[in-house]
Design an enzyme around this catalytic site. Sequence first.
Site, mmCIF file in Angstrom:
data_model
loop_
_atom_site.group_PDB
_atom_site.id
_atom_site.type_symbol
_atom_site.label_atom_id
_atom_site.label_comp_id
_atom_site.label_asym_id
_atom_site.label_seq_id
_atom_site.Cartn_x
_atom_site.Cartn_y
_atom_site.Cartn_z
ATOM 1 N N MET C 1 0.830 -1.256 0.012
ATOM 2 C CA MET C 1 -0.024 0.097 -0.080
ATOM 3 C C MET C 1 0.857 1.249 -0.082
ATOM 4 O O MET C 1 0.487 2.276 -0.525
ATOM 5 C CB MET C 1 -0.944 -0.092 1.204
ATOM 6 C CG MET C 1 -1.016 1.178 2.208
ATOM 7 S SD MET C 1 0.304 0.929 3.278
ATOM 8 C CE MET C 1 0.408 -0.250 3.913
ATOM 9 N N PRO C 2 2.043 1.217 0.638
ATOM 10 C CA PRO C 2 2.719 2.351 0.402
ATOM 11 C C PRO C 2 2.698 3.034 -0.795
ATOM 12 O O PRO C 2 3.100 2.327 -1.972
ATOM 13 C CB PRO C 2 4.159 2.091 0.683
ATOM 14 C CG PRO C 2 3.967 0.972 1.758
ATOM 15 C CD PRO C 2 2.940 0.027 0.956
ATOM 16 N N LEU C 3 2.722 4.370 -1.167
ATOM 17 C CA LEU C 3 2.748 4.974 -2.194
ATOM 18 C C LEU C 3 4.062 5.937 -2.071
ATOM 19 O O LEU C 3 3.983 6.703 -1.163
ATOM 20 C CB LEU C 3 1.568 5.890 -2.625
ATOM 21 C CG LEU C 3 1.289 6.444 -3.775
ATOM 22 C CD1 LEU C 3 1.601 5.504 -5.028
ATOM 23 C CD2 LEU C 3 -0.034 7.054 -3.956
#
Lengths: 133, 133, 133
Positions: C1-3
């Site tokens: 999920m990290p962007l």
Amino acid sequence: MPLTQISIRKGSKTETQKRTLFNEIYLSMRETIDVPEDDRFMTLTEYATEDFDFGRHYMNIARSDDLILIRLTVSNTRSADQKQALFKRIADGLVRELGVRPEDVFISLVETNPENWSFGHGIAQYAEKALPT
Amino acid sequence: MPLTQISIRKGSKTETQKRTLFNEIYLSMRETIDVPEDDRFMTLTEYATEDFDFGRHYMNIARSDDLILIRLTVSNTRSADQKQALFKRIADGLVRELGVRPEDVFISLVETNPENWSFGHGIAQYAEKALPT
Amino acid sequence: MPLTQISIRKGSKTETQKRTLFNEIYLSMRETIDVPEDDRFMTLTEYATEDFDFGRHYMNIARSDDLILIRLTVSNTRSADQKQALFKRIADGLVRELGVRPEDVFISLVETNPENWSFGHGIAQYAEKALPT
């Protein structure tokens, strides 16, 4: 008030398709999270292969070079249901109007306080509304 | 600590004007939200017409192709009053120093925890300060 | 999920070095904040000198033109300790694998609710998991 940042692979969309992309995201926000008319502020950036890195299988979703990465900044006034409706509407719209694969629609939402926006004139318009007059 | 991302239309500002833009935003933060000296981290991106979409009349504010879209990420330690002072100071400064129309200054602020910053060496400097030593 | 959004000076990294940069940030997140396999979504932008402004001495840290500015958006489920471990691991990795100076690693983290992500199909996958089925 939503601020939208779109990232795609270089050359993966024509000018007409970009226009459709902007319009569909705008219409999705209009229909699901009560965004007022003409409240659209969006930028799109194209990335060379070497500058765009993404997991092609995370969550067993098969992503392709057509991946559209959408970052939205909005006020923190929506329910979880509204946000889910927004995500669904964006993906449905891009599939229908652009022929995008639903696997290739990635959305990340950041929420801020309503007082954190200025739409011009150096005024925090949403904060002003909350103040006694 | 503020991190600033500026978006403008391609060719709408000279190199000298960009320098003034950076400086005015920095000075605005110095004067209104207690930003320390030399605490300036900013990027500017120019967008072709087809990659920059914005409402030309939202909130009855008449925006032009000179629109300057400013995204700020700062620690969540400021009052609403301070944030309003910041917005006003930025708009006033850009009007005065760059001849920008006040209608063309758009600002969006995202707030984070102080512990969410590392200014070098892999240390969360603002978290460290809060810890007993 | 990290962007992840990376900003560097134009020409300061080769294609191979960019690949290493993406990989090290990804591995750092795997090892410190429980990021699942293949959960990597990153863009990198190069800026001309006139479009990249930063304090060369803020906090008495001597930054050079090799500055790497890293913006991370992640879910708000990590402890302060985990975030500090992440910052340290990123800086250590970039120093070790890229020969970057530790002074030149700047990180800013923005946290969002888990329900604010859609990884494809217009579904808020992390919200769904939290719902009764």
